[in-house]
Design a protein around this motif. Structure first.
Motif, PDB file in Angstrom:
ATOM      1  N   LEU A   1      -5.265  -3.526   5.464  1.00 33.66           N
ATOM      2  CA  LEU A   1      -4.441  -3.518   4.247  1.00 33.66           C
ATOM      3  C   LEU A   1      -4.391  -2.131   3.616  1.00 33.66           C
ATOM      4  O   LEU A   1      -3.359  -1.719   3.083  1.00 33.66           O
ATOM      5  N   LEU A   2      -5.511  -1.400   3.673  1.00 30.37           N
ATOM      6  CA  LEU A   2      -5.536  -0.034   3.144  1.00 30.37           C
ATOM      7  C   LEU A   2      -4.558   0.863   3.901  1.00 30.37           C
ATOM      8  O   LEU A   2      -3.835   1.661   3.303  1.00 30.37           O
TER       9      LEU A   2
ATOM     10  N   TYR B   1      -0.957  -0.154   2.997  1.00 30.12           N
ATOM     11  CA  TYR B   1      -0.622   0.332   1.656  1.00 30.12           C
ATOM     12  C   TYR B   1      -0.344   1.839   1.684  1.00 30.12           C
ATOM     13  O   TYR B   1       0.625   2.318   1.063  1.00 30.12           O
ATOM     14  N   SER B   2      -1.181   2.575   2.418  1.00 28.09           N
ATOM     15  CA  SER B   2      -0.994   4.032   2.513  1.00 28.09           C
ATOM     16  C   SER B   2       0.367   4.364   3.105  1.00 28.09           C
ATOM     17  O   SER B   2       1.079   5.261   2.612  1.00 28.09           O
TER      18      SER B   2
ATOM     19  N   TYR C   1      -1.966   9.986   3.523  1.00 32.59           N
ATOM     20  CA  TYR C   1      -1.334   9.659   2.230  1.00 32.59           C
ATOM     21  C   TYR C   1      -1.465  10.828   1.250  1.00 32.59           C
ATOM     22  O   TYR C   1      -0.481  11.227   0.612  1.00 32.59           O
TER      23      TYR C   1
ATOM     24  N   ILE D   1       3.041   2.434   3.181  1.00 33.41           N
ATOM     25  CA  ILE D   1       4.112   2.028   2.259  1.00 33.41           C
ATOM     26  C   ILE D   1       4.375   3.143   1.243  1.00 33.41           C
ATOM     27  O   ILE D   1       5.529   3.497   0.960  1.00 33.41           O
ATOM     28  N   ARG D   2       3.284   3.721   0.724  1.00 33.30           N
ATOM     29  CA  ARG D   2       3.432   4.837  -0.221  1.00 33.30           C
ATOM     30  C   ARG D   2       4.040   6.061   0.464  1.00 33.30           C
ATOM     31  O   ARG D   2       4.890   6.754  -0.111  1.00 33.30           O
TER      32      ARG D   2
END
Length: 303
Positions: A200-201, A204-205, A112, A207-208
């Motif tokens: 989830l981390l 999320y990474s 990320y 998705i960004r």
């Protein structure tokens, strides 16, 4: 404890032993070779490859917690383990999985930063930051799982037959004579902290990363894809293996031994074996360094 699952493998034990020994040796070789390549090549002394090195190191740890005991049981007339030895193996297998998942979450954070903040990459992921992330990835799972194992170790037992090839936390807890509600609740907390939260981390990474990549040039998109592909393959493989393993340990006590063996292959055998191969083939910098080392070796032999 007596392992009853080996009784169904009697006629093929020598064959299984040879196959398992070969897989173990190959697993150790590919992981150690990858670690040596990253250690020797200064161009790979970057956060991304340091995390890959630790993923390989964890693969050696997990394989060594699994293969030697299974091979010893295949050669033995009585497949058994002491209470202490069983708890040690259960801790090693669970900590291998939890630490691998934590390192994969850290690697997603690394990707990320690399893609979303490339100009600040080295100012964010300083050597001290890398050491801190790795320390948390190891120490937090080890601490929580140590508490879990200590709680299980205090349980009085009413049974000593394990219908599997190895020990795990849930199987030992099921042999208790008393109510294990507290341990089950703590086990759910462990699953949340060590599996769901890292998952989830990572999501999320990515998705960004996806949102940034969609607005980037074709060249940048290709670079992001090639950078993230090895990690994504490794993460998806380990997530599927972890999910099946958790479901089996929780609800699969009456399922056939063949399904248990398949779960072990998915969970303990495939990830440590394939991860270094995936990174060696799919990561251009590592692949180039491996080719360089092999050519130097070939040149030295000819000389």
């Amino acid at each position: 404890f007596i392992f009853t699952a080996y009784g169904k493998l009697d006629s093929f034990r020598p064959l299984y032993f040879v196959v398992i020994l070969l897989v173990y040796l190959i697993t150790i070789f590919v992981n150690v070779f990858l670690m040596i390549v990253i250690y020797k090549e200064t161009s790979l002394h970057k956060p991304m490859y340091i995390f890959v090195l630790h993923l390989a190191l964890n693969g050696v740890y997990g394989s060594s917690a699994f293969y030697p005991k299974v091979m010893a049981n295949l050669l033995s007339d009585v497949q058994e383990s002491s209470h202490f030895g069983c708890l040690v193996q259960a801790f090693c297998i669970s900590s291998y999985a939890a630490c691998a998942y934590a390192v994969l979450a850290v690697m997603a954070y690394d990707r990320y930063i690399s893609i979303c903040n490339p100009l600040r990459y080295y100012s964010i992921l300083t050597p001290s930051k890398v050491n801190t992330l790795l320390s948390v990835a190891y120490l937090l799972p080890i601490l929580l799982l140590s508490i879990h194992i200590l709680l299980i170790a205090r349980l009085p037992l009413c049974g000593f037959s394990i219908h599997k090839l190895l020990c795990d936390n849930w199987t030992v807890a099921r042999l208790s004579c008393v109510d294990t509600k507290v341990i089950n609740i703590f086990g759910l907390f462990l699953t949340t902290a060590l599996v769901i939260f890292p998952f989830l981390l990572v999501v999320y990474s990515y998705i960004r990363i996806l949102s940034v990549s969609l607005n980037a040039s074709k060249e940048a998109q290709g670079k992001a894809l090639s950078t993230c592909t090895p990690h994504l393959i490794t993460f998806i493989n380990f997530s599927i293996a972890s999910l099946f393993s958790i479901m089996y340990n929780r609800f699969g006590n009456s399922l056939p031994i063949s399904l248990h063996i398949m779960m072990l292959i998915l969970f303990v055998v495939i990830p440590p074996l394939l991860n270094p191969i995936i990174y060696g083939i799919r990561t251009r910098e590592i692949r180039q360094c491996i080719i360089k080392i092999l050519r130097q070796r070939q040149s030295n032999v000819k000389t």
